[in-house]
Enzyme design. Structure first.
Site, short mmCIF file in Angstrom:
data_model
loop_
_atom_site.label_atom_id
_atom_site.label_comp_id
_atom_site.label_asym_id
_atom_site.label_seq_id
_atom_site.Cartn_x
_atom_site.Cartn_y
_atom_site.Cartn_z
CD GLU A 46 -3.51 -0.31 2.12
OE1 GLU A 46 -3.00 0.22 2.09
OE2 GLU A 46 -4.03 -1.46 1.64
CG HIS A 264 -2.34 -3.81 8.03
ND1 HIS A 264 -2.87 -5.24 7.92
CD2 HIS A 264 -3.04 -3.32 7.15
CE1 HIS A 264 -3.60 -5.47 6.81
NE2 HIS A 264 -3.99 -3.78 6.56
#
Length: 442
Positions: A46, A264
């Site tokens: 990402e 995360h």
């Protein structure tokens, strides 16, 4: 003989421009942490903004001078690899199915997702680092992308097998959007014969309770969080890879701030590679696990590695081994032909269901296009009231646009997705048909 020692880290940085909270200060903090010199190879997901990619590369070049960003799709694949050692070659493989272009809010299709390979020379040994970010799961109760992830997982396993060559070590590090109980996780692990560097219920990498970005709904749904970020390992021929340590190395909060590094958690695995003398009568490539669990106890597990077949005798002997649950063990310990077959059969059933749904979708889109075409004809024949001509003209354009969309979805897009699913299904059938007879080659 010790060949090399590596600290591998993977992190989904949540770097979506204009969407991700506190993006710039988090990127700065991630740069500072990666520049600490604790990590040898870093796999990031990402990294959607070019400026973030450049910032990460420049901010860590003192300790991680080699890097590669994988470009794909409209926005880039979002995959970035940073390395202490030279990257001698790269390769990107885009997946045949990857979400839907009209689901703009999901955006996976625009990333042109796939699996990226970096061939890294470490101490005279070739290490293959695979970076991947499988399609996200947006609705657990109605997961319309489940088949896409399964095909992506199988495709990734086949890509690793096709490209591993004579590498001493293969590492898959990324956000796989798959928990250990998910079918995509099983398909990837069992068909690739890789080892998950973690098998402890105490570790979670997403939607964690302590993470500042975990929503109240996510906490209620999964109070402990989920583990979807993984580091998988597979040794080459004549190589024994020891997983010496597994941990979540980043602090819960960015130092001095109230927010986390990402939504995360970062995952790190410490690997040691040893050279083995080949034996003609026994498997030679192994994965050995000897690492600390959270309570300080240790465990040791030996796993058949990359190029080895599991004979019936091996299978029977493994059944007498006690079940070991530890930080470094893996459910891939059970990746015998029976487990692989079960995973493939479940995956094939998903593919069949998706193909049936695609056929239904095609009929629905064509039906909608036909209905709207009749409506458009009526609108053309109907004389607009005075003062309503502009609105009627706009309405005609909208109806015509929707007709084109329905025809496109029923024809071009439907066949594209159908062929992608069908190709994945056929490849699984080939493995399922031949794997048991030619186990040595799988």
């Amino acid at each position: 003989m010790l060949l090399l020692e590596l600290n591998i880290l993977t992190l989904n940085i949540w770097g979506i421009p204009y969407v991700s909270s506190d993006r710039r200060p988090r990127i700065d903090a991630i740069c500072k942490e990666l520049a600490s010199g604790k990590y040898d190879i870093v796999s990031l997901q990402e990294v959607w903004a070019q400026e973030d990619s450049e910032l990460l590369q420049k901010g860590t070049e003192a300790v991680l001078p080699h890097s590669h960003y994988f470009h794909s799709g409209v926005m880039g694949a979002g995959l970035l690899v940073l390395s202490k050692y030279p990257i001698l070659g790269t390769l990107f493989h885009a997946w045949s199915v990857n979400g839907y272009f009209h689901r703009i809010q999901h955006a996976d299709w625009f990333g042109g997702k796939g699996v990226g390979l970096c061939r890294i020379l470490v101490g005279g040994q070739m290490v293959h680092l695979y970076n991947a970010h499988l399609h996200a799961e947006y609705d657990n109760a109605n997961d319309e992308y489940k088949t896409h992830r399964v095909i992506q997982a199988f495709d990734t396993a086949q890509f690793i097998e096709a490209t591993r060559g004579n590498s001493a070590l293969q590492i898959l590090a990324g956000d796989l959007n798959a928990q250990p109980q998910d079918i995509s996780y099983k398909v990837l692990l069992y068909t690739s014969k890789m080892l998950d560097s973690c098998d402890s219920d105490s570790f979670r990498t997403n939607e964690c309770e302590h993470n500042s970005y975990t929503s109240k709904q996510a906490r209620e749904r999964n109070p402990l969080g989920i583990r979807i970020d993984h580091i998988f390992v597979r040794g080459g021929d004549h190589v024994n890879a020891e997983i010496a340590e597994y941990k979540l190395p980043f602090p819960e909060r960015v130092p001095g701030e109230k927010f986390s590094f990402s939504d995360h958690e970062a995952v790190m695995a410490k690997l040691k590679l040893f050279k083995l003398e080949p034996r003609s009568e026994e498997p030679v490539a192994t994965i050995e696990v000897n690492c600390l669990v959270e309570d300080g106890e240790t465990c040791s597990v030996r796993e058949v590695g990359a190029g080895d077949a599991l004979t019936g005798e091996d299978d029977q002997s493994s059944q007498h081994q006690p079940e070991i649950q530890c930080n470094g063990s893996s459910t891939s310990i059970q990746s015998m032909p029976a487990a692989r077959t079960a995973a493939l059969l479940e995956a094939l059933a998903l593919c069949d269901a998706s193909l049936l749904q695609l056929n239904t979708d095609r009929i629905l889109y064509y039906s909608a296009a036909t209905f709207l075409f009749v409506l458009l004809v009526l609108l053309v024949e109907f004389t607009a009231p005075v003062g309503m001509r502009t609105i009627f003209l706009l309405l005609k354009f909208i109806v015509f646009g929707v007709i084109l969309f329905c025809v496109f979805m029923a024809s071009i897009w439907n066949y594209m997705e159908r062929n992608g699913v069908l190709q994945g299904k056929k490849s699984m059938e080939v493995m399922l048909h031949h794997a048991q007879k030619y186990e040595y080659f799988y």
